[in-house]
Enzyme design. Structure first.
Site, PDB file in Angstrom:
ATOM      1  N   CYS A   1       0.784  -1.329   0.156  1.00 37.49           N
ATOM      2  CA  CYS A   1       0.388  -0.373   0.035  1.00 37.49           C
ATOM      3  C   CYS A   1       1.256   1.198  -0.036  1.00 37.49           C
ATOM      4  O   CYS A   1       1.561   1.233   0.774  1.00 37.49           O
ATOM      5  CB  CYS A   1      -0.994  -0.313   1.221  1.00 37.49           C
ATOM      6  SG  CYS A   1      -1.849   1.428   1.344  1.00 37.49           S
ATOM      7  N   SER A   2       0.697   2.140  -0.999  1.00 35.94           N
ATOM      8  CA  SER A   2       1.578   3.440  -0.703  1.00 35.94           C
ATOM      9  C   SER A   2       1.012   4.688  -0.072  1.00 35.94           C
ATOM     10  O   SER A   2       2.660   5.076   0.523  1.00 35.94           O
ATOM     11  CB  SER A   2       0.931   4.014  -2.740  1.00 35.94           C
ATOM     12  OG  SER A   2       0.214   5.321  -1.812  1.00 35.94           O
TER      13      SER A   2
END
Length: 115
Positions: free
Chosen positions: A11-12
């Site tokens: 997840c960024s």
């Protein structure tokens, strides 16, 4: 000071939050919650620290949410049980510090824990 992050490296926002914590001089304990899911009681504690209802910690847009037949009006116990069994439903990242918690959306939101 103990700092913990429920982290998903794919997840960024989770990666950005971890980077922000590190740049601020913190060395958080990293819990990859998809591999080591929190228990129902840990989720209840997180919700108490966050001061939010269970639905606000859920990724209600996830396919699994629909597959389980969950709704935004389900009670907290139902949603907590679903998150404990299906950690993909937990919003990420969650950072814990100073007996408080914050969701890193946006990543800068976690900085309030240290102010």
């Amino acid at each position: 000071m103990n700092v913990t992050i429920w982290h998903n490296p794919r997840c960024s926002k989770s990666r950005q939050t971890l980077e922000l914590l590190t740049e601020a001089g913190h060395a958080p304990e990293i819990i990859r919650y998809l591999e080591t899911p929190p228990s129902a009681s840990e989720l209840e504690n997180a919700l108490a620290l966050l001061g939010i209802p269970a639905i606000d910690l859920m990724r209600s847009g996830e396919k699994r949410f629909r597959e389980l037949g969950l709704t935004k009006t389900d009670d907290d116990a139902t949603l907590i049980a679903a998150m404990a069994e299906n950690p993909i439903l937990i919003e990420r990242p969650v950072v814990f510090a100073n007996n408080r918690a914050a969701i890193g959306r946006p990543p800068e939101a976690v900085l309030d824990l240290f102010g």
